[in-house]
Design a protein around this motif. Sequence first.
Motif, PDB file in Angstrom:
ATOM      1  N   ARG A 244      38.969  59.972  88.371  1.00  0.00           N
ATOM      2  CA  ARG A 244      40.211  60.654  88.701  1.00  0.00           C
ATOM      3  C   ARG A 244      39.647  62.171  88.712  1.00  0.00           C
ATOM      4  O   ARG A 244      40.608  63.245  89.070  1.00  0.00           O
ATOM      5  CB  ARG A 244      41.407  60.577  87.720  1.00  0.00           C
ATOM      6  CG  ARG A 244      41.103  60.925  86.320  1.00  0.00           C
ATOM      7  CD  ARG A 244      42.389  60.839  85.552  1.00  0.00           C
ATOM      8  NE  ARG A 244      41.899  61.279  84.122  1.00  0.00           N
ATOM      9  CZ  ARG A 244      42.693  60.942  83.065  1.00  0.00           C
ATOM     10  NH1 ARG A 244      43.871  60.471  83.118  1.00  0.00           N
ATOM     11  NH2 ARG A 244      42.453  61.409  81.933  1.00  0.00           N
ATOM     12  N   PHE A 246      39.252  65.656  89.932  1.00  0.00           N
ATOM     13  CA  PHE A 246      39.850  66.189  91.298  1.00  0.00           C
ATOM     14  C   PHE A 246      39.518  67.988  91.114  1.00  0.00           C
ATOM     15  O   PHE A 246      38.729  68.373  91.836  1.00  0.00           O
ATOM     16  CB  PHE A 246      40.939  65.968  91.570  1.00  0.00           C
ATOM     17  CG  PHE A 246      41.794  66.612  92.450  1.00  0.00           C
ATOM     18  CD1 PHE A 246      41.729  66.213  93.909  1.00  0.00           C
ATOM     19  CD2 PHE A 246      42.549  67.879  92.382  1.00  0.00           C
ATOM     20  CE1 PHE A 246      42.135  66.966  94.936  1.00  0.00           C
ATOM     21  CE2 PHE A 246      43.121  68.368  93.668  1.00  0.00           C
ATOM     22  CZ  PHE A 246      42.852  68.158  94.871  1.00  0.00           C
ATOM     23  N   SER A 265      39.505  61.200  94.980  1.00  0.00           N
ATOM     24  CA  SER A 265      40.453  61.811  94.910  1.00  0.00           C
ATOM     25  C   SER A 265      40.590  62.880  95.715  1.00  0.00           C
ATOM     26  O   SER A 265      41.776  63.275  96.464  1.00  0.00           O
ATOM     27  CB  SER A 265      40.671  62.425  93.649  1.00  0.00           C
ATOM     28  OG  SER A 265      41.115  61.395  92.706  1.00  0.00           O
ATOM     29  N   THR A 268      41.446  61.368  98.907  1.00  0.00           N
ATOM     30  CA  THR A 268      43.160  60.872  99.102  1.00  0.00           C
ATOM     31  C   THR A 268      43.957  62.149  99.414  1.00  0.00           C
ATOM     32  O   THR A 268      44.891  61.939 100.069  1.00  0.00           O
ATOM     33  CB  THR A 268      43.410  60.393  97.699  1.00  0.00           C
ATOM     34  OG1 THR A 268      42.367  59.436  97.470  1.00  0.00           O
ATOM     35  CG2 THR A 268      44.549  59.583  97.789  1.00  0.00           C
ATOM     36  N   HIS A 269      43.603  63.105  98.768  1.00  0.00           N
ATOM     37  CA  HIS A 269      44.476  64.577  98.835  1.00  0.00           C
ATOM     38  C   HIS A 269      44.434  64.843 100.275  1.00  0.00           C
ATOM     39  O   HIS A 269      45.275  65.256 100.843  1.00  0.00           O
ATOM     40  CB  HIS A 269      43.790  65.365  97.938  1.00  0.00           C
ATOM     41  CG  HIS A 269      44.334  66.706  98.167  1.00  0.00           C
ATOM     42  ND1 HIS A 269      44.020  67.889  98.927  1.00  0.00           N
ATOM     43  CD2 HIS A 269      45.576  67.451  97.474  1.00  0.00           C
ATOM     44  CE1 HIS A 269      44.804  68.750  98.695  1.00  0.00           C
ATOM     45  NE2 HIS A 269      45.746  68.567  98.051  1.00  0.00           N
ATOM     46  N   ALA A 285      45.478  55.740  97.030  1.00  0.00           N
ATOM     47  CA  ALA A 285      45.963  55.731  95.706  1.00  0.00           C
ATOM     48  C   ALA A 285      46.158  54.533  94.936  1.00  0.00           C
ATOM     49  O   ALA A 285      45.546  54.216  94.019  1.00  0.00           O
ATOM     50  CB  ALA A 285      47.047  56.673  95.859  1.00  0.00           C
TER      51      ALA A 285
ATOM     52  N   PRO B 119      45.062  57.779  86.923  1.00  0.00           N
ATOM     53  CA  PRO B 119      44.883  58.782  87.700  1.00  0.00           C
ATOM     54  C   PRO B 119      46.109  59.555  88.332  1.00  0.00           C
ATOM     55  O   PRO B 119      46.775  58.931  88.859  1.00  0.00           O
ATOM     56  CB  PRO B 119      43.741  58.432  88.925  1.00  0.00           C
ATOM     57  CG  PRO B 119      44.242  56.880  88.970  1.00  0.00           C
ATOM     58  CD  PRO B 119      44.662  56.501  87.785  1.00  0.00           C
ATOM     59  N   MET B 121      46.039  61.462  90.615  1.00  0.00           N
ATOM     60  CA  MET B 121      46.036  61.435  92.405  1.00  0.00           C
ATOM     61  C   MET B 121      46.632  60.219  92.853  1.00  0.00           C
ATOM     62  O   MET B 121      47.393  60.449  93.832  1.00  0.00           O
ATOM     63  CB  MET B 121      44.409  61.220  92.716  1.00  0.00           C
ATOM     64  CG  MET B 121      44.409  61.755  94.178  1.00  0.00           C
ATOM     65  SD  MET B 121      44.823  63.271  94.606  1.00  0.00           S
ATOM     66  CE  MET B 121      45.888  63.005  96.020  1.00  0.00           C
ATOM     67  N   SER B 122      46.853  59.192  92.030  1.00  0.00           N
ATOM     68  CA  SER B 122      47.579  57.916  92.399  1.00  0.00           C
ATOM     69  C   SER B 122      49.051  58.096  92.388  1.00  0.00           C
ATOM     70  O   SER B 122      49.860  57.294  92.982  1.00  0.00           O
ATOM     71  CB  SER B 122      47.261  56.636  91.478  1.00  0.00           C
ATOM     72  OG  SER B 122      45.870  56.391  91.742  1.00  0.00           O
TER      73      SER B 122
END
Lengths: 316, 277
Positions: A244, A246, A265, A268-269, A285, B119, B121-122
């Motif tokens: 995770r 980030f 991450s 994903t962002h 996600a 996480p 972010m999820s």
Amino acid sequence: MTFSRRRATSPSGNVASKSGTGGYGSPVPFLIPAFLIVFAVLIFPIVFSFVVSLFDWPLSAGGGARRFVGAGNYVELVKDKEFWNSLRLQLGFIFIAIPIEIALGLGAALLLNREFRGGRVVRALILLPVFFLPIVSGMTWRFMLQPRYGALNNFLLSLGAPEITWLGDPTFAYAAVIVQDVWRMWPFVFMLLYAGLVGIPADILEAAEIDGATSTKRLTKIILPLLYPTILTALLLRIIDALRVFSEVYVMTEGGPGMATTLFSLYTHRQAFGYMKVGMSSAMAIFLLAISILFAVTLVRKNMSLEKLEEQGENR
Amino acid sequence: MRLATRKKIITAAVAVFALAVLAVELYPIAITLLNGFRRDIVILSGQKLSLKQFTGASYALVFENRQLMQAMRNSVVVGLLSTALSVGVGAMAAYGLTRFKFRGKNALAYSFLVFRMLPQMSLVVSLYLMFRTVGIRDTIFGITLAHSSFNVPYVIWMLIPFFTVVDKSYEEAAMVDGCSRWGMFRLIFLPLAAPGLVVAAVFAFINSWNEFLYALILTGVNARTAPVAISSLIGGDTLTWGQMCAASTVMLIPVFVFTIGMQKFLIRGVAAGGVKG
């Protein structure tokens, strides 16, 4: 699990949870508030995330034109080169950084597991980077790697080396992100493994020494096998954490140059807040969530069962 | 005698090695602390560090920066609220999980632990959509709630061992006296687990204090917390390194003070996933 240093005998025998009052009253009122919060900010968002991942869902405030696409986002991800790039960078990050962290942590734990003057202070100070705020760490490394006035270039220039724009180079930037993580997190591994080492009863090692076991033998036949569960715990904790990653990377490189440090991450962002594709972002996600749950469940089943936690309490 | 000499040499070598490692590990921290006392212009011009450059100017700029100070206040408020909420709720849940017998107890405890490790972010994208719909995006309430998503499971995990050690004879005596479950929790368990509550509270606060991603996405000008505000000191044409280092130092002080004061509990606290942004 060796989070707390175990004593050879439990001080108060078998007290704790096998109480005769266990059936008295109802646990429900005590569990409801926690459950409500967990439902609102964990369970529901996960389910919602999955639902969103099935839609072509633009970020715009009005909701825009949402369209059900089924597994469409997932299919599109598989075809997306940048998705594979972020996955590759993420896996590389895990497979390079974590073995180094474990090796350094184990080495330092073995070396520092002896008495010398100032040993306690050294062991405490080594842990400070773990408590350095991740974003401060990311920004400080960005600062140190600046071309004109950064500490690293100042040092190299004084040796006559050419000026290098570290974070402007894809390879160097990626390496820097890994070095930052190793710098900050190997002491975490050290901390866990050192506690594990201290927990190995001295008489076992003394007996082996008297029986003529060499120090190599003592290491490979006694110390490492006894330390193995702790190493495994450290490994799993680090993997879950690294999955995770980030904030430190985000403030250090913003994922660049180009996509060179856009780890999972970060991509994903970017899908959600750069490309405004919330559906794609949610599909990523869910993918990340599935992998994380896999590792988390492994860790919890191995090391953090309720019985283990209770045992820790008894041995404290 | 020769063995003793050899041991001495090894110990000396280890000490030297330890100091070298320490130098590497503390160098970036020293950079941050020192550059907070230099002006941005001095840093950007690449001058060598010298005592003459030391000034409180960057700190003054940080303390005059109203947005940054607002963000620091927000961080304190969100940290305190989220800590209070998660310790309150988490203590009740830890009590429910350790002192009752019921079916599915283990599964429930497991899931709380697994939840701690998901996480961020999820979750953050759907939290963003949810908060926007409900209208709590960029509010102290919203970000507090978001921080509780990792702090509640964290506090439960931290407190379970503290609740299991309480001797059952207290409970039995209380039951005979007709004390309710709530009474037992309040009168017996909370006082006896007080050290645990303090430890859990400190780590919950630090978790919230360090958190970046939720704050980045779920807050704006109103509820922005300090990590996001500090990160905005660097980027594009703004390169106020001196202020960044000064503000970071202010952020680091409570973390270092707490963690040095909590040596005994560090390992449990960190392994549970503390100090992660």
